[in-house]
Design a protein around this motif. Sequence first.
Motif, PDB file in Angstrom:
ATOM      1  N   VAL A  80       0.861  -1.186   0.000  1.00 23.73           N
ATOM      2  CA  VAL A  80       0.000   0.000   0.000  1.00 23.73           C
ATOM      3  C   VAL A  80       0.897   1.236   0.000  1.00 23.73           C
ATOM      4  O   VAL A  80       1.848   1.323   0.786  1.00 23.73           O
ATOM      5  CB  VAL A  80      -0.934   0.016   1.232  1.00 23.73           C
ATOM      6  N   THR A  81       0.611   2.160  -0.904  1.00 28.23           N
ATOM      7  CA  THR A  81       1.382   3.414  -0.978  1.00 28.23           C
ATOM      8  C   THR A  81       0.413   4.592  -1.071  1.00 28.23           C
ATOM      9  O   THR A  81      -0.778   4.398  -1.304  1.00 28.23           O
ATOM     10  CB  THR A  81       2.276   3.463  -2.242  1.00 28.23           C
ATOM     11  N   PRO A  82       0.936   5.801  -0.929  1.00 27.22           N
ATOM     12  CA  PRO A  82       0.110   6.961  -1.270  1.00 27.22           C
ATOM     13  C   PRO A  82      -0.275   6.896  -2.750  1.00 27.22           C
ATOM     14  O   PRO A  82       0.419   6.258  -3.545  1.00 27.22           O
ATOM     15  CB  PRO A  82       1.045   8.156  -1.026  1.00 27.22           C
ATOM     16  N   GLY A  83      -1.367   7.539  -3.132  1.00 25.96           N
ATOM     17  CA  GLY A  83      -1.693   7.679  -4.548  1.00 25.96           C
ATOM     18  C   GLY A  83      -0.544   8.369  -5.271  1.00 25.96           C
ATOM     19  O   GLY A  83       0.143   9.217  -4.700  1.00 25.96           O
ATOM     20  N   LEU A  84      -0.343   7.989  -6.532  1.00 24.65           N
ATOM     21  CA  LEU A  84       0.727   8.627  -7.296  1.00 24.65           C
ATOM     22  C   LEU A  84       0.311  10.052  -7.668  1.00 24.65           C
ATOM     23  O   LEU A  84      -0.878  10.346  -7.825  1.00 24.65           O
ATOM     24  CB  LEU A  84       1.041   7.820  -8.552  1.00 24.65           C
ATOM     25  N   ILE A  85       1.299  10.905  -7.793  1.00 23.37           N
ATOM     26  CA  ILE A  85       1.046  12.313  -8.137  1.00 23.37           C
ATOM     27  C   ILE A  85       1.848  12.644  -9.387  1.00 23.37           C
ATOM     28  O   ILE A  85       3.036  12.343  -9.466  1.00 23.37           O
ATOM     29  CB  ILE A  85       1.460  13.219  -6.953  1.00 23.37           C
ATOM     30  N   ASP A  86       1.174  13.234 -10.354  1.00 19.34           N
ATOM     31  CA  ASP A  86       1.813  13.541 -11.630  1.00 19.34           C
ATOM     32  C   ASP A  86       1.922  15.060 -11.757  1.00 19.34           C
ATOM     33  O   ASP A  86       0.956  15.736 -12.106  1.00 19.34           O
ATOM     34  CB  ASP A  86       0.961  12.954 -12.761  1.00 19.34           C
ATOM     35  N   PRO A  87       3.114  15.622 -11.492  1.00 18.09           N
ATOM     36  CA  PRO A  87       3.218  17.080 -11.353  1.00 18.09           C
ATOM     37  C   PRO A  87       3.560  17.857 -12.624  1.00 18.09           C
ATOM     38  O   PRO A  87       3.946  19.034 -12.525  1.00 18.09           O
ATOM     39  CB  PRO A  87       4.346  17.212 -10.312  1.00 18.09           C
ATOM     40  N   HIS A  88       3.416  17.246 -13.788  1.00 22.16           N
ATOM     41  CA  HIS A  88       3.689  17.986 -15.036  1.00 22.16           C
ATOM     42  C   HIS A  88       2.963  17.278 -16.174  1.00 22.16           C
ATOM     43  O   HIS A  88       3.438  16.257 -16.684  1.00 22.16           O
ATOM     44  CB  HIS A  88       5.203  18.039 -15.310  1.00 22.16           C
ATOM     45  N   LEU A 147      -6.161   7.594 -13.423  1.00 16.67           N
ATOM     46  CA  LEU A 147      -6.675   7.071 -12.156  1.00 16.67           C
ATOM     47  C   LEU A 147      -6.565   5.545 -12.129  1.00 16.67           C
ATOM     48  O   LEU A 147      -6.154   4.966 -11.116  1.00 16.67           O
ATOM     49  CB  LEU A 147      -8.134   7.514 -11.981  1.00 16.67           C
ATOM     50  N   THR A 148      -6.910   4.907 -13.234  1.00  9.91           N
ATOM     51  CA  THR A 148      -6.796   3.449 -13.328  1.00  9.91           C
ATOM     52  C   THR A 148      -5.349   3.011 -13.099  1.00  9.91           C
ATOM     53  O   THR A 148      -5.086   1.945 -12.566  1.00  9.91           O
ATOM     54  CB  THR A 148      -7.286   2.984 -14.721  1.00  9.91           C
ATOM     55  N   LEU A 149      -4.428   3.864 -13.484  1.00  9.22           N
ATOM     56  CA  LEU A 149      -3.002   3.554 -13.328  1.00  9.22           C
ATOM     57  C   LEU A 149      -2.445   4.051 -11.986  1.00  9.22           C
ATOM     58  O   LEU A 149      -1.241   4.020 -11.770  1.00  9.22           O
ATOM     59  CB  LEU A 149      -2.218   4.172 -14.499  1.00  9.22           C
ATOM     60  N   GLY A 150      -3.319   4.520 -11.092  1.00 12.80           N
ATOM     61  CA  GLY A 150      -2.873   4.816  -9.728  1.00 12.80           C
ATOM     62  C   GLY A 150      -2.568   6.271  -9.424  1.00 12.80           C
ATOM     63  O   GLY A 150      -2.099   6.586  -8.324  1.00 12.80           O
ATOM     64  N   THR A 151      -2.830   7.175 -10.375  1.00  8.42           N
ATOM     65  CA  THR A 151      -2.534   8.589 -10.151  1.00  8.42           C
ATOM     66  C   THR A 151      -3.769   9.285  -9.602  1.00  8.42           C
ATOM     67  O   THR A 151      -4.836   9.240 -10.213  1.00  8.42           O
ATOM     68  CB  THR A 151      -2.097   9.254 -11.471  1.00  8.42           C
ATOM     69  N   THR A 152      -3.626   9.962  -8.466  1.00  7.70           N
ATOM     70  CA  THR A 152      -4.781  10.573  -7.801  1.00  7.70           C
ATOM     71  C   THR A 152      -4.762  12.105  -7.829  1.00  7.70           C
ATOM     72  O   THR A 152      -5.782  12.730  -7.539  1.00  7.70           O
ATOM     73  CB  THR A 152      -4.878  10.079  -6.346  1.00  7.70           C
ATOM     74  N   THR A 153      -3.616  12.699  -8.151  1.00  5.51           N
ATOM     75  CA  THR A 153      -3.536  14.160  -8.286  1.00  5.51           C
ATOM     76  C   THR A 153      -2.633  14.497  -9.465  1.00  5.51           C
ATOM     77  O   THR A 153      -1.573  13.885  -9.634  1.00  5.51           O
ATOM     78  CB  THR A 153      -2.977  14.817  -7.004  1.00  5.51           C
ATOM     79  N   VAL A 154      -3.058  15.485 -10.245  1.00  6.08           N
ATOM     80  CA  VAL A 154      -2.384  15.780 -11.504  1.00  6.08           C
ATOM     81  C   VAL A 154      -2.267  17.288 -11.692  1.00  6.08           C
ATOM     82  O   VAL A 154      -3.259  18.009 -11.568  1.00  6.08           O
ATOM     83  CB  VAL A 154      -3.206  15.185 -12.678  1.00  6.08           C
ATOM     84  N   GLU A 155      -1.088  17.757 -11.979  1.00 10.99           N
ATOM     85  CA  GLU A 155      -0.943  19.149 -12.425  1.00 10.99           C
ATOM     86  C   GLU A 155      -1.350  19.196 -13.889  1.00 10.99           C
ATOM     87  O   GLU A 155      -1.012  18.285 -14.662  1.00 10.99           O
ATOM     88  CB  GLU A 155       0.510  19.607 -12.252  1.00 10.99           C
ATOM     89  N   LEU A 185      -7.080  18.145  -9.836  1.00 10.61           N
ATOM     90  CA  LEU A 185      -6.224  18.835 -10.797  1.00 10.61           C
ATOM     91  C   LEU A 185      -5.665  20.119 -10.182  1.00 10.61           C
ATOM     92  O   LEU A 185      -6.385  20.836  -9.493  1.00 10.61           O
ATOM     93  CB  LEU A 185      -7.023  19.196 -12.054  1.00 10.61           C
ATOM     94  N   VAL A 186      -4.413  20.400 -10.469  1.00 16.68           N
ATOM     95  CA  VAL A 186      -3.788  21.653 -10.055  1.00 16.68           C
ATOM     96  C   VAL A 186      -3.515  22.442 -11.332  1.00 16.68           C
ATOM     97  O   VAL A 186      -2.704  22.023 -12.163  1.00 16.68           O
ATOM     98  CB  VAL A 186      -2.475  21.377  -9.293  1.00 16.68           C
TER      99      VAL A 186
END
Lengths: 422, 422
Positions: A80-88, A147-155, A185-186
């Motif tokens: 178990v990890t934090p949701g992935l974050i994609d910042p760009h 989201l299906t691939l595990g990313t929960t926040t996206v810039e 989304l950011v």
Amino acid sequence: MQTLTASLIIKNASQLVTLHDPKKIGPKGGKAQGELNIIKNGAVAIYGSRIVAVSGTNKLLKSVALTKNARVIDAEKKVVTPGLIDPHTHPVFAGERSGEFEMRIAGKTYLDIAKAGGGINSTVAAVRKASKNVLKENGRKILDRMLTLGTTTVEAKSGYGLTTKDEIKQLQAIKELNEEHEVDLVPTFLGAHEIPPEYKKRPDDYVALVCNEMIPKVSSKELAEFCDVFCEKGVFTPKQTRVILQTAQAFGLKLKLHADEFYNTGGAELAAEFGAVSADHLISVGDEGIHLMHKAGVIPVLLPGTTFYLGLKKEAPTRKMIEKGLPVALATDCNPGSSMTESMQMIMTLACLNYKMSPAEVLTASTINAAFAIDRGNEIGSLSPGKYADMVIWDAGDYREIPYHFGGNMVERVFKKGEMVR
Amino acid sequence: MQTLTASLIIKNASQLVTLHDPKKIGPKGGKAQGELNIIKNGAVAIYGSRIVAVSGTNKLLKSVALTKNARVIDAEKKVVTPGLIDPHTHPVFAGERSGEFEMRIAGKTYLDIAKAGGGINSTVAAVRKASKNVLKENGRKILDRMLTLGTTTVEAKSGYGLTTKDEIKQLQAIKELNEEHEVDLVPTFLGAHEIPPEYKKRPDDYVALVCNEMIPKVSSKELAEFCDVFCEKGVFTPKQTRVILQTAQAFGLKLKLHADEFYNTGGAELAAEFGAVSADHLISVGDEGIHLMHKAGVIPVLLPGTTFYLGLKKEAPTRKMIEKGLPVALATDCNPGSSMTESMQMIMTLACLNYKMSPAEVLTASTINAAFAIDRGNEIGSLSPGKYADMVIWDAGDYREIPYHFGGNMVERVFKKGEMVR
């Protein structure tokens, strides 16, 4: 012992990777980039949208009371990890550029592709023609995949409109997607992504448009949190970039920079001077840029999907940055021209293989460091009491399997703010 | 007009990519490797498990009568292709080697990894310990992922047992998975994958065991269709390989060869001499090998996932092979050490970017040519009347988007022998 109340518990994780540093919560650079803080047979308790407790399963179960309809999920043999974050990312566009992909493989040059109607200008033309709703539909599909691939926040950047109206249309689409979609989304205003065709011969007039019209409007409508500029040879000069950054700062926007991608134009130095939150790409960054970013606390966001996809021979000096103590973050750079992917998992594999980051370093780079790269380090990016319960249960017993396994999807379940969304 | 009966129709495909050559059904090499035969607004009619008609939608709908419970699927704005075929995999094993992946990134050598208990021998030890049912469970998970990613037929090798009992255990697991799983498996005996530790000092004795005990047993139990040998410096010499191939041929097995991966040891030449169905890897193949393979009709199976994952600087001389007229096929090489992926989509992207194959060439290589590489060219690999209805509907309007989009899954629906399985 104080009893906490939980509406959701995930228990028995073979590895609960918290990434929480109890002494100092911050981005992780240098040696700490590889420190994950793993709880074996770990558990996490959530109340509503936030994490309330993290510890070993036995200890946690003793200290937590369940609400009436609480859900308890067994993550035995799972990470178990934090949701992935994609910042760009550049996720809101129209059209696709697979024809250009084909030409590039066949050895066609940038100029050949532009002559055939390809390149960024083809996306700009398509976005200008598209309605806001079409942009939203396209963006929604990309966010679904993320989201299906595990990313929960996206810039999410604008930058394919390049007129005031079309930049605002893109940002409005991003705003509405943020309201409607589970992924957060950011928003970043990237009016200075390219000099549009109609301004090719008078780029300073376009810079003036960005500064005098776009930034004030975007700011007054509160459509962006960040302003970003593509500072690069043939795009925006350091001088033009400086003017845009000054204006954005004056209008209350935080800063990001496309810096030193193909040439070292002093982008990292500019990012440091302006106290940008992140400087991104950095393939050609020099020692001075690294030094100044470190001093100023600028987070380097590396985009190994782009170097891979474009077949660039040069790669960002990642190990040098990590050794200097910089907290490296990773992102997809999801866009139709130079990195058509939604997968942070793929980016993690590429960062391991091509940038020689360890599996622990890439996980830090895709969670807590990525959170700080979008100024969300206090809300997400680690499994810590008080933070949002954005989490992934992985179909893997060891976190190293996530980048080790490539080209697919190792996600079993995704939680966003305490809700199971995949 | 004769009326055909259909139990399933897929209609209105933006591109129905049939890959059928009406003049000569065979693998496609040379210029033909890039010829897909695309029907715009195409349709395909299925009766039971087989394709009965392929044409434009209007024409097809006029000439086909539906059964009572027939299903009609609208694939508007979608590409339809044959199911992907993966002609070189090692999908039945135990354990995982993400620790070794981590060591490799950190710059550890093959020897360091072996000393730390990694490498192929760690998988051999795990497979010897595992029950057949554990092997099946692990294999089923891999096949599930493959199917989700659009692969409907898979060649599956033994080669992690390296004792008669354990090789048969692996092949038995493959046989039962083939019976139980939607994906069709083509079994290959690869007892000569590695010289097991207990035979390191007397490799010829191991070759004798393979020839005198394993091959006769595997053949009499009908557990394999192909025999494969890892012919490579430090593994099996050309002389040893020759003995094994002769024996396998005498026992009625068709041949494949791991040829010229790291060194040019004359593997391609051997494959040609013995009339092998395929020669695989071929990173170091020379001009003579290419010439002889062409003459003998041996299909080259290239594994760009492996060169990518191992970070090899050298890549198979793909364009040379295509230009000489060889019908190139692609495969994942799915295995826990050198290519931990189930995704033919990822392999297609890698073949485009790193091997400079066009999107059309990689699709041919992953369907009709891959079918011929496992001697199934008359049953699958193209959308032709009489062939099995193994098909993928893609979430894309143009086939080039499949390799263009990377690291995810562009599949919308998968059909196996006329049944919708994903």
